[in-house]
Structure formats: C-alpha cells, structure tokens
Design a protein around this motif. Structure first.
Motif, PDB file in Angstrom:
ATOM      1  N   THR A 165      -6.097  -5.817  -4.376  1.00 54.54           N
ATOM      2  CA  THR A 165      -6.292  -7.014  -3.391  1.00 54.54           C
ATOM      3  C   THR A 165      -7.663  -7.278  -3.247  1.00 54.54           C
ATOM      4  N   ASP A 187       0.818  -1.216  -0.142  1.00 60.74           N
ATOM      5  CA  ASP A 187      -0.113   0.066   0.219  1.00 60.74           C
ATOM      6  C   ASP A 187       1.051   1.167  -0.176  1.00 60.74           C
ATOM      7  N   ASP A 208      -2.881  -1.702  -5.645  1.00 63.18           N
ATOM      8  CA  ASP A 208      -2.607  -3.322  -5.512  1.00 63.18           C
ATOM      9  C   ASP A 208      -3.885  -3.881  -5.586  1.00 63.18           C
TER      10      ASP A 208
HETATM   11 MG    MG Z   1      -4.121  -1.354  -1.605  1.00 68.81          MG
END
Ligand code: MG
Length: 327
Positions: free
Chosen positions: A213, A73, A211
């Motif tokens: 996720t 992150d 990202d």
């Molecule tokens: Mg993230």
C-alpha cells in the motif's frame, strides 16, 4: 446535517436507513453498545483509516478501499477476515446519495468474503472541518496459517508480486491532477483473501506476505530486509508495470515502485514451492500479472536492483510526502 451525528432521532434514522439496512446481520441487529462475538481461535486484529480524494475513482471508491484495506491486512497474516467495525466521520452537507454509494460499495465487498460489519459509529463535523468523508475500519480475522511474518524471510526465498506495480497511486494522482494519458489507468483495489486462501490451502511454505500500500513495493522490501536482517535482490525488468502507469511515472518523475497499490501483495516463498505458487496466482482472478521479481540473500539489509545490463543499484526507500490522502 450536524443533527445526523447528534445521537438523537436523526442519527437513529441515518443509522437504520443508511447502515443497518446494508450491513444487516444477527450480531449488528442486537443493537447493543458492543458487538458480542462468537469465539475466534487465534485472532488477528488490525485497524486503518481511509481518506482519499477523489472519493470515487476508476476501479474503486473510499468504501471499497475501507473494506479491502483492512481485510487485506488480516489476509497478509494468513487470517480470514471475519468481523469489521466501521466509523464514519462525515462533513456537514455531504449528500446522502454519496453516502449510499459508499455504503453499497462496502456491502458488496463484505459479501464477497463473507465478512460482517458488527459495530460502528457516525460523527458529523461542521462544514470545512473534514474533507468529505473519512472512514475507519478495524477487523478481526482468524489465523488459518501461522508463522507468516516479516521476520521470517530466509536466504533463497523467491520474492514475487501478485500484480503490476503502482496502479492505485497512478490512478489517484492522475485523476486529482487532471492528467488523462490514455484513460486506461485503473486502481487495483481488490480483496486479497481469495488468492491468499488458495495459496495457503496448498500448504506452500510462505515466509512473508505484505500488501504494497503506501510506500509501494519499495517500502515492503525495505521493511522486510530490516525485519529479517537479509538482502533482497530484485531484477528490475521483471517488475510488472502497465504502460499507462509507466507513462504517469515518466511524466512526473515518480518511481513506480514507490506508488501505492490497494490490491497487490508481495510474497516471499520457499524456492521449492515458488513455481506452484506463481502459477496459482497467475490463474487466480486478480493475479494475472503476478511475477517472480527477485530473491532473498544473506546480506546487509538492503534492496538491490539489477538491470538487464548486469549493473546494480540500490532501490531507494520512499521518503517525503508523495501523495497525501491517497488511501
Ligand atoms: Mg498492510
């Protein structure tokens, strides 16, 4: 034992034997109530809690996840991960050997990027109050490349993914359900900073990184079209998908782009730099499956999938509880 979380002798023993020995560094060694950090220019700060069943899976474990998740992150904001906290909530009766494997795995990841655990906490809850182990990590990074933002997407930006889609979600789900298609499923759990650092060093014009996720590729793209008030068009056949992941999705009726990843990120890059960035990703460890999958357009805050037949449909935003306790 519950006593390991009581703050007394057993706690001190657990902390020194389990954590301090593996996370050792000068800041942690001070053993104060708070870590005193050297100045960080332009800090980025984030936190995440990790709860996954099973604790160990192909490609990773909850410890690796807890470092990669928070470090990634930070990396997504162009920040080099530097200092992390870690808080363990442990179920009474958890074997020390399991905790050792988890903490070893955390230390291994930290070492790869030179980040440090500088503060932490341990609680032990009565048996049944928590499922095994929950880890919270927070992280501070130094922003090396400002102006990367979900609000920065511009028409004509190229959208790319750094790897194949859905690997983590497919591995966790199949393991939990006892589905073993071919034994080739593996979580993509990995640190993204090394790849990100290489890209940023080139000075490439990166609009946004995130990202993919929970909620997978689809959640990222939907968050972006809303934040930047644009449309994203994705060529469905360009989305990289490994065949075992495809198999799990077909069997269970999942959309692969809803499944979680833990070592794959989505980028929006100015067209002029996109080919360079893509080649750089494909030549970097962990980025071999990177692909350009679409582009940003002016439009109506939607994500459009185009098929090789020329037809178009909307990519659905993930909804409902897909996979509890996954990351
Ligand atoms: Mg993230």
């Amino acid at each position: 034992m519950l006593a390991h979380g009581s703050g007394g002798e057993e706690s001190a023993h657990l902390i020194s034997e389990l954590f301090a020995s593996r996370f050792d560094n000068p800041i942690l060694r001070q053993n104060e109530d708070a870590a005193c950090l050297p100045g960080v220019k332009s800090p980025a700060f984030c936190t995440d809690s990790f709860t996954v069943t099973p604790l160990f899976f192909n490609g990773g474990d909850i410890g690796k996840l807890s470092i990669c998740g928070t470090a990634n992150d930070l990396a997504m904001m162009g920040a080099q991960p530097l200092y992390l906290s870690c808080s363990f909530v442990i179920e009474e009766g958890t074997k020390i050997s399991i905790l050792e494997r988890i903490v070893d795995s955390m230390a291994e990841q930290l070492q790869k990027i030179g980040a440090q655990i500088v503060t932490g906490d341990t609680k032990v809850l009565p048996k049944g109050a928590v499922d095994g182990v929950i880890i919270n990590t927070s992280g501070i990074g130094e922003i090396r490349h400002p102006n990367i933002s979900c609000q920065n997407l511009r028409p004509d930006d190229v959208v790319m993914v750094s790897g194949s889609v859905g690997d983590h979600g497919a591995e966790i789900f199949s393991r939990r359900e006892g589905i073993n298609l071919s034994g080739n499923l593996c979580s993509d759990c990995q640190l993204l900073w090394p790849m990100v650092e290489k890209i940023l060093e080139t000075g490439a014009s990166v609009s946004a990184m995130r990202d993919a996720t929970r909620g997978g590729l689809s959640a990222v793209l939907h968050e972006w079209v809303r934040a930047s008030n644009v449309e994203i068009e994705v060529e469905e056949s360009a989305i990289p998908l490994k065949s075992p992941v495809k198999g799990v999705c077909e069997l269970l009726g999942f959309e692969p782009y809803h499944l979680a990843n833990e070592g794959m990120f989505v980028l929006a890059v100015a067209k002029k730099d996109s080919q360079n960035v893509l080649e750089l990703l494909q030549n970097a460890p962990g980025g071999e499956h990177a692909r350009a999958i679409g582009r940003v357009k002016t439009g109506n805050q939607r994500v459009v999938l185009t098929s090789s037949w020329g037809t178009k449909r909307l990519m659905e935003y993930p909804s409902g509880e897909l996979l509890p306790r996954i990351c």
